[in-house]
Write a protein that holds these residues in place. Sequence first.
Motif, PDB file in Angstrom:
ATOM      1  N   PRO A  80      -8.609 -14.238   3.135  1.00  7.94           N
ATOM      2  CA  PRO A  80      -9.322 -15.348   2.493  1.00  7.94           C
ATOM      3  C   PRO A  80     -10.251 -16.022   3.486  1.00  7.94           C
ATOM      4  O   PRO A  80      -9.914 -16.171   4.658  1.00  7.94           O
ATOM      5  CB  PRO A  80      -8.227 -16.289   2.030  1.00  7.94           C
ATOM      6  N   THR A  81     -11.423 -16.425   3.015  1.00  9.40           N
ATOM      7  CA  THR A  81     -12.417 -16.991   3.909  1.00  9.40           C
ATOM      8  C   THR A  81     -12.477 -18.511   3.849  1.00  9.40           C
ATOM      9  O   THR A  81     -12.966 -19.137   4.766  1.00  9.40           O
ATOM     10  CB  THR A  81     -13.801 -16.430   3.580  1.00  9.40           C
ATOM     11  N   THR A  82     -11.998 -19.120   2.786  1.00  9.47           N
ATOM     12  CA  THR A  82     -12.044 -20.583   2.689  1.00  9.47           C
ATOM     13  C   THR A  82     -10.620 -21.111   2.557  1.00  9.47           C
ATOM     14  O   THR A  82      -9.713 -20.399   2.118  1.00  9.47           O
ATOM     15  CB  THR A  82     -12.860 -21.031   1.462  1.00  9.47           C
ATOM     16  N   PRO A  83     -10.388 -22.382   2.905  1.00 14.00           N
ATOM     17  CA  PRO A  83      -9.041 -22.959   2.770  1.00 14.00           C
ATOM     18  C   PRO A  83      -8.547 -22.937   1.321  1.00 14.00           C
ATOM     19  O   PRO A  83      -7.363 -22.747   1.074  1.00 14.00           O
ATOM     20  CB  PRO A  83      -9.202 -24.389   3.277  1.00 14.00           C
ATOM     21  N   ALA A  84      -9.451 -23.113   0.338  1.00 14.83           N
ATOM     22  CA  ALA A  84      -9.037 -23.100  -1.063  1.00 14.83           C
ATOM     23  C   ALA A  84      -8.521 -21.717  -1.449  1.00 14.83           C
ATOM     24  O   ALA A  84      -7.527 -21.592  -2.170  1.00 14.83           O
ATOM     25  CB  ALA A  84     -10.204 -23.503  -1.951  1.00 14.83           C
ATOM     26  N   GLN A  85      -9.165 -20.689  -0.971  1.00 14.82           N
ATOM     27  CA  GLN A  85      -8.703 -19.338  -1.266  1.00 14.82           C
ATOM     28  C   GLN A  85      -7.367 -19.061  -0.572  1.00 14.82           C
ATOM     29  O   GLN A  85      -6.502 -18.391  -1.116  1.00 14.82           O
ATOM     30  CB  GLN A  85      -9.739 -18.312  -0.807  1.00 14.82           C
ATOM     31  N   ALA A  86      -7.194 -19.605   0.615  1.00 17.40           N
ATOM     32  CA  ALA A  86      -5.944 -19.418   1.350  1.00 17.40           C
ATOM     33  C   ALA A  86      -4.786 -20.072   0.603  1.00 17.40           C
ATOM     34  O   ALA A  86      -3.702 -19.511   0.488  1.00 17.40           O
ATOM     35  CB  ALA A  86      -6.063 -19.985   2.757  1.00 17.40           C
ATOM     36  N   LYS A  87      -5.003 -21.291   0.061  1.00 21.82           N
ATOM     37  CA  LYS A  87      -3.969 -21.981  -0.712  1.00 21.82           C
ATOM     38  C   LYS A  87      -3.655 -21.217  -1.979  1.00 21.82           C
ATOM     39  O   LYS A  87      -2.480 -21.088  -2.357  1.00 21.82           O
ATOM     40  CB  LYS A  87      -4.411 -23.393  -1.044  1.00 21.82           C
TER      41      LYS A  87
END
Length: 80
Positions: free
Chosen positions: A68-75
Amino acid sequence: MGGVSIWHWIVVGVIVMLLFGRGKVSELMGDVAKGIKSFKKGMAEDEEPVTPPPSAAPADPRIIDQQPTTPAQAKAEHKA
């Protein structure tokens, strides 16, 4: 008026023959013919398919895990 008739071309041809002579014009036409033949031969050689050398083995494909490249995608990945 203003158009080029056959007589204009005849006069131009006669002047060219007088300036360059018969041998020079035929030599020039021969060189043009050789150039056209060479061009056609070069175009025919380009049409042949390019094959890779037999010693070049294809590389094994590698699997790359997508990160994942963004924190939202990581969450979103973490919750799922």
